[in-house]
Design a protein around this motif. Structure first.
Motif, PDB file in Angstrom:
ATOM      1  N   THR A 401       0.823  -1.212   0.000  1.00 43.71           N
ATOM      2  CA  THR A 401       0.000   0.000   0.000  1.00 43.71           C
ATOM      3  C   THR A 401       0.854   1.258   0.000  1.00 43.71           C
ATOM      4  OG1 THR A 401      -0.149   0.060   2.421  1.00 43.71           O
ATOM      5  CG2 THR A 401      -1.900  -1.114   1.226  1.00 43.71           C
ATOM      6  N   LEU A 402       0.313   2.281  -0.618  1.00 44.01           N
ATOM      7  CA  LEU A 402       0.918   3.617  -0.628  1.00 44.01           C
ATOM      8  C   LEU A 402      -0.205   4.591  -0.291  1.00 44.01           C
ATOM      9  CD1 LEU A 402       3.725   4.853  -1.319  1.00 44.01           C
ATOM     10  CD2 LEU A 402       2.833   5.301  -3.607  1.00 44.01           C
ATOM     11  N   GLU A 403      -0.066   5.297   0.825  1.00 40.74           N
ATOM     12  CA  GLU A 403      -1.168   6.106   1.352  1.00 40.74           C
ATOM     13  C   GLU A 403      -0.746   7.563   1.493  1.00 40.74           C
ATOM     14  OE1 GLU A 403      -3.900   4.934   4.895  1.00 40.74           O
ATOM     15  OE2 GLU A 403      -2.249   6.121   5.714  1.00 40.74           O
ATOM     16  N   PHE A 404      -1.557   8.469   0.932  1.00 41.62           N
ATOM     17  CA  PHE A 404      -1.316   9.906   1.045  1.00 41.62           C
ATOM     18  C   PHE A 404      -2.452  10.539   1.846  1.00 41.62           C
ATOM     19  CE2 PHE A 404       0.673   8.562  -2.913  1.00 41.62           C
ATOM     20  CZ  PHE A 404       1.932   9.132  -2.822  1.00 41.62           C
ATOM     21  N   LYS A 405      -2.091  11.414   2.799  1.00 44.82           N
ATOM     22  CA  LYS A 405      -3.080  12.166   3.564  1.00 44.82           C
ATOM     23  C   LYS A 405      -2.708  13.641   3.552  1.00 44.82           C
ATOM     24  CE  LYS A 405      -4.330   8.435   6.775  1.00 44.82           C
ATOM     25  NZ  LYS A 405      -4.448   8.027   8.207  1.00 44.82           N
ATOM     26  N   ALA A 406      -3.722  14.504   3.551  1.00 50.39           N
ATOM     27  CA  ALA A 406      -3.507  15.955   3.567  1.00 50.39           C
ATOM     28  C   ALA A 406      -4.138  16.548   4.813  1.00 50.39           C
ATOM     29  CB  ALA A 406      -4.109  16.590   2.317  1.00 50.39           C
ATOM     30  N   PHE A 407      -3.424  17.523   5.414  1.00 50.19           N
ATOM     31  CA  PHE A 407      -3.829  18.096   6.697  1.00 50.19           C
ATOM     32  C   PHE A 407      -3.798  19.625   6.655  1.00 50.19           C
ATOM     33  CE2 PHE A 407      -1.806  14.022   7.409  1.00 50.19           C
ATOM     34  CZ  PHE A 407      -2.645  13.375   8.307  1.00 50.19           C
ATOM     35  N   LEU A 408      -4.710  20.217   7.396  1.00 48.08           N
ATOM     36  CA  LEU A 408      -4.676  21.656   7.642  1.00 48.08           C
ATOM     37  C   LEU A 408      -3.638  21.948   8.727  1.00 48.08           C
ATOM     38  CD1 LEU A 408      -8.510  22.378   7.602  1.00 48.08           C
ATOM     39  CD2 LEU A 408      -6.855  22.800   5.766  1.00 48.08           C
ATOM     40  N   PRO A 409      -3.269  23.223   8.933  1.00 50.98           N
ATOM     41  CA  PRO A 409      -2.243  23.541   9.938  1.00 50.98           C
ATOM     42  C   PRO A 409      -2.554  23.038  11.340  1.00 50.98           C
ATOM     43  CG  PRO A 409      -2.599  25.430   8.523  1.00 50.98           C
ATOM     44  CD  PRO A 409      -3.652  24.427   8.163  1.00 50.98           C
ATOM     45  N   ASP A 410      -3.842  22.938  11.702  1.00 52.46           N
ATOM     46  CA  ASP A 410      -4.198  22.459  13.046  1.00 52.46           C
ATOM     47  C   ASP A 410      -4.191  20.932  13.151  1.00 52.46           C
ATOM     48  OD1 ASP A 410      -6.464  21.749  11.631  1.00 52.46           O
ATOM     49  OD2 ASP A 410      -7.846  22.998  12.783  1.00 52.46           O
ATOM     50  N   GLY A 411      -3.806  20.253  12.075  1.00 51.62           N
ATOM     51  CA  GLY A 411      -3.741  18.801  12.098  1.00 51.62           C
ATOM     52  C   GLY A 411      -4.999  18.106  11.619  1.00 51.62           C
ATOM     53  N   LYS A 412      -6.028  18.861  11.251  1.00 54.74           N
ATOM     54  CA  LYS A 412      -7.263  18.253  10.772  1.00 54.74           C
ATOM     55  C   LYS A 412      -7.050  17.697   9.365  1.00 54.74           C
ATOM     56  CE  LYS A 412     -12.152  19.157   9.825  1.00 54.74           C
ATOM     57  NZ  LYS A 412     -13.245  20.175   9.819  1.00 54.74           N
ATOM     58  N   GLN A 413      -7.377  16.425   9.185  1.00 51.62           N
ATOM     59  CA  GLN A 413      -7.218  15.780   7.884  1.00 51.62           C
ATOM     60  C   GLN A 413      -8.367  16.168   6.962  1.00 51.62           C
ATOM     61  OE1 GLN A 413      -6.496  11.484   7.918  1.00 51.62           O
ATOM     62  NE2 GLN A 413      -7.612  11.308   5.976  1.00 51.62           N
ATOM     63  N   PHE A 414      -8.042  16.471   5.680  1.00 53.22           N
ATOM     64  CA  PHE A 414      -9.111  16.810   4.747  1.00 53.22           C
ATOM     65  C   PHE A 414      -9.085  15.965   3.470  1.00 53.22           C
ATOM     66  CE2 PHE A 414      -5.692  19.768   3.581  1.00 53.22           C
ATOM     67  CZ  PHE A 414      -5.663  19.656   2.192  1.00 53.22           C
ATOM     68  N   ASP A 415      -8.074  15.128   3.285  1.00 52.52           N
ATOM     69  CA  ASP A 415      -8.087  14.254   2.114  1.00 52.52           C
ATOM     70  C   ASP A 415      -7.234  13.018   2.386  1.00 52.52           C
ATOM     71  OD1 ASP A 415      -8.762  13.388  -0.456  1.00 52.52           O
ATOM     72  OD2 ASP A 415      -6.955  14.262  -1.335  1.00 52.52           O
ATOM     73  N   GLU A 416      -7.554  11.939   1.692  1.00 52.88           N
ATOM     74  CA  GLU A 416      -6.816  10.697   1.826  1.00 52.88           C
ATOM     75  C   GLU A 416      -7.028   9.862   0.591  1.00 52.88           C
ATOM     76  OE1 GLU A 416      -6.710   6.691   4.720  1.00 52.88           O
ATOM     77  OE2 GLU A 416      -7.941   8.445   5.247  1.00 52.88           O
TER      78      GLU A 416
END
Length: 421
Positions: A401-416
């Motif tokens: 598996t290869l997993e990408f996650k995106a986060f806002l500055p406060d650490g809240k995830q908004f994409d995966e």
């Protein structure tokens, strides 16, 4: 009487510590100071093979011979390499040194220190690749007028992901590549982890500007980051590749417009190198990192500009077929200061189910933002919350598996997104 004895023992202990250079204990090797050896910005860079190699760089106040000592963590057996003087002059003269380590033990915790003939630096951590899965931190463009925001984002991201094996900056590290004060601010921002966590830098177009904001050979960038060699002396440290775990990473230079008058054959030479590099890799996963995106987005209805269509850039027609030929899995880009993950693409169109390459435009790491400039595009599978702010990403890689996650500055995830094989 016991109080007097304790007091005498305390005084005696202080005296012994003074005689031994104020060591924490009887082993004087434990203590040291980078101030005493007059260095700044100690940093690790990825090597071609991170199981057994690593590159260490630092800046110094004066020119003098430096030795880098390293050992398995808390071991008595110390090895040493002589540092190479890699000083340079761009707009400013920078005194710096490089030490390349090889023959390290895979999956091992090391420590290193930088010494002069008279003094010893402090011990810094170094972890070789463990061979299992890993996490990497990915930062988009960090160029800023004030780097305090970049500092906060980078340090908070590392606090949330302290297990990160290395980190990536996707180009436009600074706003002006010839401005030494911006490089100092950039290095200071990551100083709490850059000595222990290796960097994989990507060159951006802002690295190729001089102080008059004219296109210029990116001398500061290419001297500050001694990355794995590409075998082409005319393009030092501009593009390269490295392996980490099950992933082969290719880092490209997309400054084709900026280098037209300096390196007119950049695209052709890089394409030739790219084909050979990808063809030689037997890695389970292949990931490309490059600054410029494959698209130029059309302007949005609130941009105040005439409407235009999203279109491929000219170089995309040269690069994307090579990515597909050699089965690249993901391509990460930056430059446009917006986050967009596209549907998998193949042959310049959405790919059939279960095929294609995942292209992710990684966003922006700091304050230079274009919140209403770019329009929506039907091939975007995910975008950042509006109005867009800064963001960062993680990449977790395992054999299957290869997993990408995106986060806002406060650490809240908004994409995966997760890719599987």
């Amino acid at each position: 009487m016991s109080k007097i004895i304790k007091l005498l023992l305390f005084i005696l202990c202080l005296a012994v510590m003074a005689l031994n250079g104020c060591a924490k204990n009887a082993d004087s090797e434990v203590q040291g100071s980078d101030t005493a050896v007059a260095i700044t910005n100690p940093r690790q860079l990825v090597a071609a093979d991170n199981k057994t190699g690593r590159t260490i760089m630092w800046e110094a106040k004066v020119k003098q011979p430096y030795t880098l000592e390293y050992r398995l963590q808390d071991d008595k057996d110390i090895q040493a390499v002589q540092a190479t003087d890699s000083s340079f002059t761009d707009k400013n003269s920078i005194i710096q040194y490089t030490a390349r380590l090889s023959g390290l033990v895979p999956g091992s915790a090391y420590e290193y220190r930088i010494n002069t003939a008279q003094n010893k630096g402090r011990w810094h951590k170094l972890q070789t690749e463990k061979g299992a899965g890993f996490t990497a931190l990915i930062f988009p463009d960090s160029q800023s007028a004030d780097y305090s925001g970049w500092q906060q984002l980078a340090r908070e991201a590392y606090k949330r992901h302290p297990q990160s094996a290395f980190y990536v900056n996707m180009g436009d590290l600074v706003d002006n590549g010839q401005d030494a004060s911006q490089w100092r601010a950039w290095f200071n921002s990551v100083s709490v982890f850059s000595d222990a966590v290796p960097l994989a830098p990507v060159i951006g177009n802002h690295e190729a500007y001089n102080m008059e904001w004219k296109e210029y050979l990116p001398a500061s960038y290419t001297h500050l980051f001694n990355v794995p060699q590409n075998g082409l002396a005319k393009y030092p440290n501009q593009f390269y590749s490295f392996d980490y775990g099950p992933v082969h990473f290719v880092v490209l230079d997309t400054n084709f417009p900026e280098m037209e008058n300096f390196q007119p054959d950049l695209l052709a030479d890089e394409l030739s190198w790219l084909e050979k590099d990808l063809a030689a890799s037997k890695a389970q996963w292949k990931v490309v990192l490059m600054h410029r995106d494959i698209f130029l987005y059309g302007f949005g209805p609130e941009s105040g500009r005439a409407q235009s269509k999203t279109q491929f850039l000219d170089f995309s027609y040269r690069l994307m077929p090579v990515f597909e030929k050699y089965k690249v899995d993901a391509v990460l880009t930056a430059h446009l200061h917006t986050y967009r993950r596209r549907v998998p693409l193949q042959n310049f169109a959405p790919a059939p189910q279960g095929s294609g390459i995942t292209y992710i435009l990684t966003g922006v790491a700091r304050s230079v933002r274009y919140p209403k400039l770019w329009g929506d595009f039907e091939w975007d599978a995910a975008t950042a919350p509006k109005p867009e702010t800064a963001n960062y990403m993680t990449m977790k890689a395992y054999e299957k598996t290869l997993e990408f996650k995106a986060f806002l500055p406060d650490g809240k995830q908004f994409d995966e997104v997760k890719l599987t094989k």
